[in-house]
Write an enzyme that holds these catalytic residues in place. Sequence first.
Site, PDB file in Angstrom:
ATOM      1  N   SER A   9       0.869  -1.183   0.000  1.00  0.00           N
ATOM      2  CA  SER A   9       0.000   0.000   0.000  1.00  0.00           C
ATOM      3  C   SER A   9       0.898   1.222   0.000  1.00  0.00           C
ATOM      4  O   SER A   9       2.057   1.159   0.389  1.00  0.00           O
ATOM      5  CB  SER A   9      -0.905   0.003   1.235  1.00  0.00           C
ATOM      6  N   THR A  10       0.374   2.362  -0.423  1.00  0.00           N
ATOM      7  CA  THR A  10       1.173   3.604  -0.456  1.00  0.00           C
ATOM      8  C   THR A  10       1.649   3.969   0.939  1.00  0.00           C
ATOM      9  O   THR A  10       2.737   4.483   1.126  1.00  0.00           O
ATOM     10  CB  THR A  10       0.330   4.753  -1.024  1.00  0.00           C
TER      11      THR A  10
END
Length: 507
Positions: A9-10
């Site tokens: 995920s970012t």
Amino acid sequence: MIGIYARVSTEEQAKKGFSLQDQIKECRKKANSSEIIEYIDDGFSGEFIDRPALTQLREDARKGLINKVICLDPDRLSRKLMNQLIITDELDKKEIKLEFVNGEYAKTPEGNLFYSLRGAISEFEKAKIKERTSRGRKEKAKQGKVLRDFIIYGYTYNKQTEQLEINEEEAKVVKLIFDLFTKPNDKVKGINGIAKLLTAQGIPTKRGAKVWHRQVVRQIILNPVYMGEFYQNKWNTEGMLGNQFRSKEEKVSMKLRSKEEWIKISCPPIVDEATYHHAQKLIKDSRRRFAKESLYSYLLSGLLRCGKCGNTLTGRKARNWGKYEFEYTDKKNYSGAKHPGCGFRMKCEELDTYVWKQLLEWLDQPDEITATIADRLTPEDEIATFEQVEMERLEREIEKTKKARKKVLKLFAYADDEDMTEEEIKQSIRELKDKENELKQKLLKLQQKVKQDEEHHYTAEVLREAAEYYLSKKGEQELTLEDKQHLIRQVVREIVLYDDRVEIYTF
């Protein structure tokens, strides 16, 4: 065929440096085969099951294209236990083996228990990360730091100091917007007129757009940041992250938190408070004050209200005894009108003449009207000395009272019966609480007095500017209907009509 699933995920990329390449490398080592299909979700949260690569993996599993799935860890599949179990059940039904680099998954009672425990722990860890992140942001905001670049026109975000700084070029445009909206001028009419002027002058918006929309101008006028008040923790965005995977009906909307939860941060102002508050009064009535052009123009359009029924009055061309004449009426004949009105009517010429004559008396004698207002004011230097000093004194007294109450509460916790009785301590606490409330009331009244004086000072300034505008026009030529409308709307907030009188309310 072996399916390898990897995800970051970012949030994890930024904070923990999880690498997709490392995950794929470890999974390939575990597979020890060249017959591999890679399923990679780059920048997708593990909180939701609908991810492009994972969806494709599940579809290929249903079609029988793969016979084994390898993943670095269960939380790469999902951060939620329920989602992990759904995926595992789908693979089990197709007799597809699921393997992890970090730990084995066995289809035994013990293996299922261990897998479920790991999933529950992963879900708990995700919840704790969110809770810590949220708490950290709030604490940062309470320290007076701006959490990120909110892209506010007129300001630049300084990453080093985590503060908003004035962008001088954009600040000039902000001042122009407030001046055009709050002061008499020949250039524009209302918010839409300001947007058209900025577009015509080729001034770009914050995002570089060439066209200014009226809503952008309206948001600038409404934003309290321009008088030095910036609020954080204002909106609750919980659950919105997964909107990209939800249908239109299921999407989670942003919710406004209660005002007590907002965190106020001081920032450099671009306009003074009096100008900002005056703009807020104007914008409340802007829809009716700057309505679309009708077939005929009416001097007092958007300013009139019936004193009996409360309906607004609009101009119309009416036929009376075979003769057409213009009048203001509160009758609402259109379908869906909440209040049809009581039928109050008044001739346009009669009311226009009366109001304009009254306004001329003020504008021809600006010194007299401003002197009348000044009689109600505390001199500015006195505000800066007596009232400011008194407010500071009251704030110190309130703080002392709070500290005294805390000391008494400590005494209540540790005191012996011989020192003070429980009733005596409770009485002391009540007295200190009453004193604190009394001081707070005095402080509030003083703050309201200072604010009221500032508004009166601003009203005097508005009248002075309107008078100067009128006198400059008066010498050139006869005022047009539009000139008169500008002047009246600059000074007059509302005109309330009764059978026996007309009440004119200024700002």
